[in-house]
Motif scaffolding. Structure first.
Motif, PDB file in Angstrom:
ATOM      1  N   HIS A  87     -65.273  -1.809  37.797  1.00 12.10           N
ATOM      2  CA  HIS A  87     -66.087  -3.040  37.373  1.00 12.10           C
ATOM      3  C   HIS A  87     -65.958  -3.638  38.643  1.00 12.10           C
ATOM      4  O   HIS A  87     -65.319  -3.356  39.640  1.00 12.10           O
ATOM      5  CB  HIS A  87     -65.246  -3.663  36.286  1.00 12.10           C
ATOM      6  N   HIS A  89     -64.926  -7.192  39.294  1.00 11.25           N
ATOM      7  CA  HIS A  89     -64.031  -8.270  39.589  1.00 11.25           C
ATOM      8  C   HIS A  89     -63.548  -8.372  40.862  1.00 11.25           C
ATOM      9  O   HIS A  89     -63.407  -7.475  41.750  1.00 11.25           O
ATOM     10  CB  HIS A  89     -62.821  -8.351  38.794  1.00 11.25           C
ATOM     11  N   ASP A  91     -60.835  -8.365  42.342  1.00  7.55           N
ATOM     12  CA  ASP A  91     -59.607  -7.709  42.982  1.00  7.55           C
ATOM     13  C   ASP A  91     -59.989  -6.080  43.006  1.00  7.55           C
ATOM     14  O   ASP A  91     -59.165  -5.278  43.438  1.00  7.55           O
ATOM     15  CB  ASP A  91     -58.230  -8.142  41.985  1.00  7.55           C
ATOM     16  N   HIS A  92     -61.096  -6.126  42.688  1.00  8.09           N
ATOM     17  CA  HIS A  92     -61.781  -4.447  42.618  1.00  8.09           C
ATOM     18  C   HIS A  92     -62.783  -4.227  43.593  1.00  8.09           C
ATOM     19  O   HIS A  92     -63.219  -3.111  44.081  1.00  8.09           O
ATOM     20  CB  HIS A  92     -61.989  -3.947  41.393  1.00  8.09           C
ATOM     21  N   HIS A 176     -63.631  -6.037  28.879  1.00  6.58           N
ATOM     22  CA  HIS A 176     -63.178  -6.768  30.024  1.00  6.58           C
ATOM     23  C   HIS A 176     -64.249  -7.133  30.844  1.00  6.58           C
ATOM     24  O   HIS A 176     -64.433  -8.262  31.137  1.00  6.58           O
ATOM     25  CB  HIS A 176     -62.177  -5.913  30.768  1.00  6.58           C
ATOM     26  N   ASP A 195     -59.277  -1.602  34.467  1.00  6.60           N
ATOM     27  CA  ASP A 195     -58.631  -2.786  33.683  1.00  6.60           C
ATOM     28  C   ASP A 195     -58.988  -2.651  32.248  1.00  6.60           C
ATOM     29  O   ASP A 195     -58.652  -3.724  31.444  1.00  6.60           O
ATOM     30  CB  ASP A 195     -59.215  -4.219  34.131  1.00  6.60           C
TER      31      ASP A 195
HETATM   32 ZN   LIG Z   1     -60.900  -6.982  35.988  1.00  8.10          ZN
END
Ligand SMILES: [Zn+2]
Ligand SMILES: [Zn+2]
Length: 284
Positions: A87, A89, A91-92, A176, A195
């Motif tokens: 995904h 986000h 932090d990814h 998520h 996640d």
């Molecule tokens: Zn996430």
């Protein structure tokens, strides 16, 4: 063009880290995981180890660390064929622009995630009011604006295959985020969960810092759809994974994994869904 790629407007360094940061370990045959501060990314190769794919792209400013692990593992002149995202986000995808620039490789994600990867749509605002702890409280600072990968990002193939990795399938695990996917290798029942669930209480600063093992739902401050999220966790449990690496926390395997994943699935309301927060009052 890759020159047009850019991070979201609220992109920034997030100093949160954990005692496992920097760890690079083998999870299964041809699968390694790398902990960057508080997030895990994976390096997945085919049978021969010649062809490999990076799964997720770490925290902001971690491209140097990621490239050097890649070179140590696969050789200096052996870049990945692609980057696959669970995904989008922050932090990814934290270092994705530098990685795509460096390797000049395509990025693949679920079709429903593409608006968040082409600069068209921002994620939900993180919810600092959600039940859980200091990371949840700090989450108001986390970037939510979309990265723009322009025409370097492509939808994953409709047939569930993962480009360049014949043994792997992607599984749609929304909740998520709308286009969240997990990756699955049936042969040895290895799961890269992203996640969809986690093995640490990601809202709790002390647990994150110490990487305390604790089965958990997706990070609460960033999850808008708990019903879909529960369905996704059930789907993953029903696969009977033998080992799993999640986006946050330590890997789990065998009995510990099956026991915990069943426990999470059967008690999702109590364990995963927060008692309060912006996205629980809204539930029908
Ligand atoms: Zn996430
Ligand atoms: Zn995450």
């Amino acid at each position: 063009m890759k020159d047009d790629m850019q991070y979201g407007e609220d992109y920034k360094n997030i100093p949160a880290t954990s005692k496992e940061s920097g760890k690079f370990e083998k999870l299964a045959d041809h699968v390694w995981y790398h902990t960057v501060q508080i997030v895990n990314l994976c390096y997945v190769a085919n049978e021969s180890n010649n062809v490999w794919v990076l799964v997720d792209a770490g925290m902001p400013n971690s491209s140097g660390e990621i490239i050097s692990k890649a070179e140590e593992t696969f050789g200096k002149d052996n870049p990945p064929e692609a980057i696959v995202l669970t995904h989008g986000h922050f932090d990814h995808v934290g270092s994705i622009v530098e990685l795509v620039e460096h390797w000049n490789v395509p990025v693949y994600a679920h079709e429903r995630e593409l608006p968040f990867l082409r600069g068209e749509k921002a994620y939900m605002k993180p919810d600092p009011s959600v039940q859980g702890g200091a990371v949840a409280k700090l989450s108001g600072l986390f970037p939510k604006d979309p990265v723009n990968l322009g025409d370097m990002v492509y939808p994953l193939p409709d047939d569930g295959s993962v480009p360049f990795l014949e043994e792997w399938k992607w599984i749609h695990t929304p909740g998520h985020t709308p286009g969240h996917v997990s990756l699955w290798r049936e042969k040895d029942q290895t799961l890269i969960a992203g996640d969809a669930f986690t093995t640490v209480k990601q809202e709790n600063l002390m647990d994150v810092t110490l990487q305390k093992k604790d089965i958990s739902g997706p990070p609460r401050y960033f999850t808008p759809d708990w019903k879909a999220s529960h369905t996704s966790v059930r789907k993953l449990r029903d696969l009977n994974p033998v080992r799993a690496i999640t986006g946050h926390g330590l890997p789990m395997e065998n009995n510990e994994l099956s026991k915990n994943l069943s426990y999470l699935t059967d008690n999702f309301e109590e364990i995963a869904v927060p008692d309060y927060g912006r996205h629980v009052e809204n539930e029908e």
